[in-house]
Motif scaffolding. Structure first.
Motif, short mmCIF file in Angstrom:
data_model
loop_
_atom_site.label_atom_id
_atom_site.label_comp_id
_atom_site.label_asym_id
_atom_site.label_seq_id
_atom_site.Cartn_x
_atom_site.Cartn_y
_atom_site.Cartn_z
N MET A 1 -2.20 10.45 -0.19
CA MET A 1 -2.91 9.80 -1.18
C MET A 1 -4.28 9.58 -0.28
SD MET A 1 -2.26 5.82 -2.16
CE MET A 1 -1.02 6.16 -3.24
N THR A 2 -5.12 9.73 -1.07
CA THR A 2 -6.63 9.83 -0.52
C THR A 2 -7.03 8.15 -0.46
OG1 THR A 2 -7.77 9.40 -2.73
CG2 THR A 2 -7.60 11.83 -1.88
N SER A 3 -8.11 7.78 0.33
CA SER A 3 -8.43 6.38 0.45
C SER A 3 -8.94 5.84 -0.77
CB SER A 3 -9.38 6.11 1.51
OG SER A 3 -10.52 6.91 1.33
N ILE A 4 -9.57 6.62 -1.47
CA ILE A 4 -10.05 6.05 -2.87
C ILE A 4 -9.04 5.79 -3.70
CG2 ILE A 4 -11.41 6.71 -5.01
CD1 ILE A 4 -13.34 7.92 -3.19
N GLU A 5 -7.84 6.52 -3.83
CA GLU A 5 -6.68 6.32 -4.59
C GLU A 5 -6.14 4.88 -4.14
OE1 GLU A 5 -4.57 9.62 -3.89
OE2 GLU A 5 -5.49 10.97 -5.74
N HIS A 6 -6.04 4.73 -3.00
CA HIS A 6 -5.50 3.67 -2.21
C HIS A 6 -6.27 2.47 -2.89
CE1 HIS A 6 -3.20 0.71 0.23
NE2 HIS A 6 -4.50 0.42 0.86
N LEU A 7 -7.68 2.32 -2.42
CA LEU A 7 -8.35 1.32 -3.13
C LEU A 7 -8.26 0.97 -4.52
CD1 LEU A 7 -10.92 -0.30 -2.40
CD2 LEU A 7 -12.32 1.27 -2.91
N ALA A 8 -8.21 2.11 -5.57
CA ALA A 8 -7.94 1.83 -6.86
C ALA A 8 -6.45 1.16 -7.04
CB ALA A 8 -8.18 3.30 -7.55
N GLU A 9 -5.65 1.51 -6.43
CA GLU A 9 -4.51 0.77 -6.42
C GLU A 9 -4.68 -0.45 -6.14
OE1 GLU A 9 -1.39 2.85 -4.43
OE2 GLU A 9 -1.10 4.67 -5.86
N ARG A 10 -5.24 -0.74 -4.93
CA ARG A 10 -5.43 -2.25 -4.57
C ARG A 10 -6.26 -3.05 -5.58
NH1 ARG A 10 -7.86 -3.73 1.16
NH2 ARG A 10 -7.37 -5.92 0.19
N GLN A 11 -7.25 -2.43 -6.21
CA GLN A 11 -8.06 -3.16 -7.21
C GLN A 11 -7.25 -3.35 -8.30
OE1 GLN A 11 -11.42 -0.19 -6.91
NE2 GLN A 11 -12.62 -2.00 -7.34
N ARG A 12 -6.32 -2.26 -8.89
CA ARG A 12 -5.31 -2.44 -9.95
C ARG A 12 -4.54 -3.75 -9.89
NH1 ARG A 12 -2.94 2.71 -9.97
NH2 ARG A 12 -4.92 3.70 -9.65
N ALA A 13 -3.93 -3.91 -8.77
CA ALA A 13 -3.05 -4.90 -8.11
C ALA A 13 -3.74 -6.15 -8.29
CB ALA A 13 -2.54 -4.68 -6.82
N PHE A 14 -5.15 -6.18 -7.82
CA PHE A 14 -6.02 -7.25 -7.61
C PHE A 14 -6.36 -7.94 -9.05
CE2 PHE A 14 -10.15 -9.57 -7.50
CZ PHE A 14 -9.68 -10.20 -6.14
N ALA A 15 -6.62 -7.23 -9.74
CA ALA A 15 -6.97 -7.50 -11.16
C ALA A 15 -5.59 -7.84 -11.99
CB ALA A 15 -7.43 -6.40 -11.93
N ALA A 16 -4.45 -7.32 -11.65
CA ALA A 16 -3.18 -7.60 -12.51
C ALA A 16 -2.80 -8.99 -11.85
CB ALA A 16 -2.34 -6.58 -12.21
N GLU A 17 -2.83 -9.21 -10.78
CA GLU A 17 -2.26 -10.64 -10.07
C GLU A 17 -3.19 -11.71 -10.84
OE1 GLU A 17 -2.78 -10.14 -6.04
OE2 GLU A 17 -1.00 -8.83 -5.95
N ARG A 18 -4.49 -11.58 -11.37
CA ARG A 18 -5.37 -12.55 -11.62
C ARG A 18 -5.35 -12.50 -13.17
NH1 ARG A 18 -5.87 -11.10 -6.92
NH2 ARG A 18 -6.86 -12.50 -5.45
N ASP A 19 -4.83 -11.52 -13.93
CA ASP A 19 -4.74 -11.13 -15.26
C ASP A 19 -6.14 -10.92 -15.68
OD1 ASP A 19 -3.77 -10.88 -18.15
OD2 ASP A 19 -4.01 -12.91 -18.52
N TRP A 20 -7.02 -9.98 -15.06
CA TRP A 20 -8.37 -9.79 -15.37
C TRP A 20 -8.39 -8.41 -16.10
CZ3 TRP A 20 -10.95 -11.17 -10.05
CH2 TRP A 20 -11.15 -12.62 -9.76
N GLU A 21 -7.27 -7.52 -16.16
CA GLU A 21 -7.41 -6.48 -16.69
C GLU A 21 -8.14 -6.46 -18.17
OE1 GLU A 21 -4.56 -7.58 -15.93
OE2 GLU A 21 -2.93 -6.04 -14.93
N GLN A 22 -7.96 -7.48 -18.86
CA GLN A 22 -8.58 -7.95 -20.14
C GLN A 22 -10.20 -7.86 -20.06
OE1 GLN A 22 -7.92 -11.90 -21.50
NE2 GLN A 22 -7.43 -12.45 -19.50
#
Length: 118
Positions: A1-22
């Motif tokens: 896994m590249t570091s950009i993929e890891h960063l994207a996963e962290r951002q996805r989780a960050f947004a999901a935990e806050r219900d910001w995907e919307q």
């Protein structure tokens, strides 16, 4: 896994935990990216070209530049993820195009634009 993929996963989780995907629509992310790019630009606005090359020598200015650059990178990474774009692959494709458009023998030391590829 590249570091950009890891960063994207962290951002996805960050947004999901806050219900910001919307709020993370391509339009909103592109606008936020432009705003952050403007804040990065503001750090260089009144510097001379020489001063701009030494901005990291000043701890306060360097920290501001680093923070704004991180904001730009985070929004760019999130936008690419939402759109399903691999930013590394896209960057390589863009460099490939640049190599075709701007051959070194013709454009070395020149800032002129190349004609569109046919």
């Amino acid at each position: 896994m590249t570091s950009i993929e890891h960063l994207a996963e962290r951002q996805r989780a960050f947004a999901a935990e806050r219900d910001w995907e919307q709020f993370h629509t391509p339009k909103n992310l592109a606008m936020a990216l432009a705003g952050e790019a403007g804040e990065l630009l503001a750090e260089f606005q009144w510097l001379t070209p020489e001063e701009s090359t030494k901005v990291m020598d000043d701890p306060d200015a360097g920290n501001r530049v680093k923070s704004e650059l991180a904001d730009v990178f985070l929004y760019l990474t999130r936008l690419a993820d939402v759109l399903g774009i691999d930013p590394i692959q896209a960057a390589h494709a863009k460099l490939d195009e640049g190599e075709r458009r701007y051959d070194a023998a013709t454009y070395r030391g020149s800032a002129r634009k190349a004609p569109p590829l046919t």
